[in-house]
Design an enzyme around this catalytic site. Sequence first.
Site, PDB file in Angstrom:
ATOM      1  N   ARG A 247       0.849  -1.189   0.000  1.00 21.38           N
ATOM      2  CA  ARG A 247       0.000   0.000   0.000  1.00 21.38           C
ATOM      3  C   ARG A 247       0.889   1.244   0.000  1.00 21.38           C
ATOM      4  O   ARG A 247       1.925   1.279   0.674  1.00 21.38           O
ATOM      5  CB  ARG A 247      -0.927   0.025   1.229  1.00 21.38           C
ATOM      6  CG  ARG A 247      -2.071  -0.977   1.184  1.00 21.38           C
ATOM      7  CD  ARG A 247      -3.089  -0.633   0.107  1.00 21.38           C
ATOM      8  NE  ARG A 247      -4.252  -1.514   0.119  1.00 21.38           N
ATOM      9  CZ  ARG A 247      -4.351  -2.631  -0.575  1.00 21.38           C
ATOM     10  NH1 ARG A 247      -3.324  -3.021  -1.318  1.00 21.38           N
ATOM     11  NH2 ARG A 247      -5.456  -3.364  -0.521  1.00 21.38           N
ATOM     12  N   GLU A 275      -4.309   6.589  -4.519  1.00 20.20           N
ATOM     13  CA  GLU A 275      -4.232   5.438  -5.429  1.00 20.20           C
ATOM     14  C   GLU A 275      -3.770   5.856  -6.817  1.00 20.20           C
ATOM     15  O   GLU A 275      -2.972   5.162  -7.450  1.00 20.20           O
ATOM     16  CB  GLU A 275      -5.611   4.763  -5.501  1.00 20.20           C
ATOM     17  CG  GLU A 275      -5.694   3.589  -6.446  1.00 20.20           C
ATOM     18  CD  GLU A 275      -4.954   2.354  -5.954  1.00 20.20           C
ATOM     19  OE1 GLU A 275      -4.763   1.427  -6.772  1.00 20.20           O
ATOM     20  OE2 GLU A 275      -4.567   2.322  -4.773  1.00 20.20           O
ATOM     21  N   HIS A 294      -1.350  -0.614 -10.063  1.00 16.97           N
ATOM     22  CA  HIS A 294      -1.919  -1.558  -9.091  1.00 16.97           C
ATOM     23  C   HIS A 294      -2.365  -2.852  -9.778  1.00 16.97           C
ATOM     24  O   HIS A 294      -3.524  -3.260  -9.711  1.00 16.97           O
ATOM     25  CB  HIS A 294      -3.098  -0.918  -8.343  1.00 16.97           C
ATOM     26  CG  HIS A 294      -3.362  -1.558  -7.016  1.00 16.97           C
ATOM     27  ND1 HIS A 294      -4.044  -0.928  -6.000  1.00 16.97           N
ATOM     28  CD2 HIS A 294      -3.034  -2.786  -6.521  1.00 16.97           C
ATOM     29  CE1 HIS A 294      -4.132  -1.733  -4.952  1.00 16.97           C
ATOM     30  NE2 HIS A 294      -3.525  -2.858  -5.245  1.00 16.97           N
TER      31      HIS A 294
END
Length: 336
Positions: A247, A275, A294
């Site tokens: 993360r 993100e 991601h």
Amino acid sequence: MMRPKLAFAMSPEKTRHVFNAALLSRLSACCDVVATSPLQNLDSAESRAILADTEVLVTGWGCPMLSPAILRTASKLRLIAHAAGTVKFTVDPSAYARGIRVTHAAEANAVPVAEFTLAAILFANKRIFEFRDLYQADTSRRSSHRLMDENVGNFGRTIGLVGASRIGRKVAALLQHFDFEVLLYDPFVQPGDPVTAGADLVDLDTLMARADVVSIHAPSLPNNRAMIGPRQLELMQDGATLINTARGALVDEAALLRELRSGRIQAVIDVTDPEIPPPDSLFFSLPNVFLTPHIAGAIGTERGRLGLMAVEEVERFVRGDTLLYEVEPALLERLA
């Protein structure tokens, strides 16, 4: 014996490839499927009517939060089988007070992340992207040949793993097939833990200072925020690589960008905080950053492993066998 009634709750757009025809057939063989179309709005009258009759709920990405009110509607619910990773943002803890059992497929999602990490480690030590850029700029290969004489390659390198999560443990196991020294930092791991058979337990500063590649596999918890900060990044060797597939919040990104701008270290970054970085973020433009959107976790056909794990857990539940991936309440606070 009556078969349990089963329903799905997830987003079809986000869960394509999770359940193929063969897996759906296996669920139909052990349960009565109440509705084949996944529930997406759990507050609708139709969804509430289905939930009131459901004993096994198969959830996935895009499933709304199973709040106390929703769980009260699902008065017959006995099992939530989550065909994805963490359940912290899907299942309210009140489910446990109701005696509802919860299982997840985080183990399945860990497989492609570990594979991605291994590839990133091997490519980082080989400085593969730098070689690519040199070759494109100098087709004579003279600059490439000069780099070959530097400290590159995978023999005898030191790999530091931050976190003995399920992913961290899978990476540690994969690294045993190579000529690496593996270091591990995890305050919850005690001497004698099986993972220490292939990795030396050290403190975080020692790991950051000694590793040629540092790979992060810790959960994103409040006390772990920015655990890789200015001090840890400054300890990294010149030419070392930081890999983050966990993360973005685990890293002080301002401090990381300062180190990257100097050109002293490299980074393979699959996750950021936020993100999606701002369009002008240096993550997009620095030559020593390999940035991906991601994708280390299950994507495309890899999602089928998530569905398979959920189906196998439902089958075990129906047979009365032990669930292999049950989420116990005591572990919730340490889950990512």
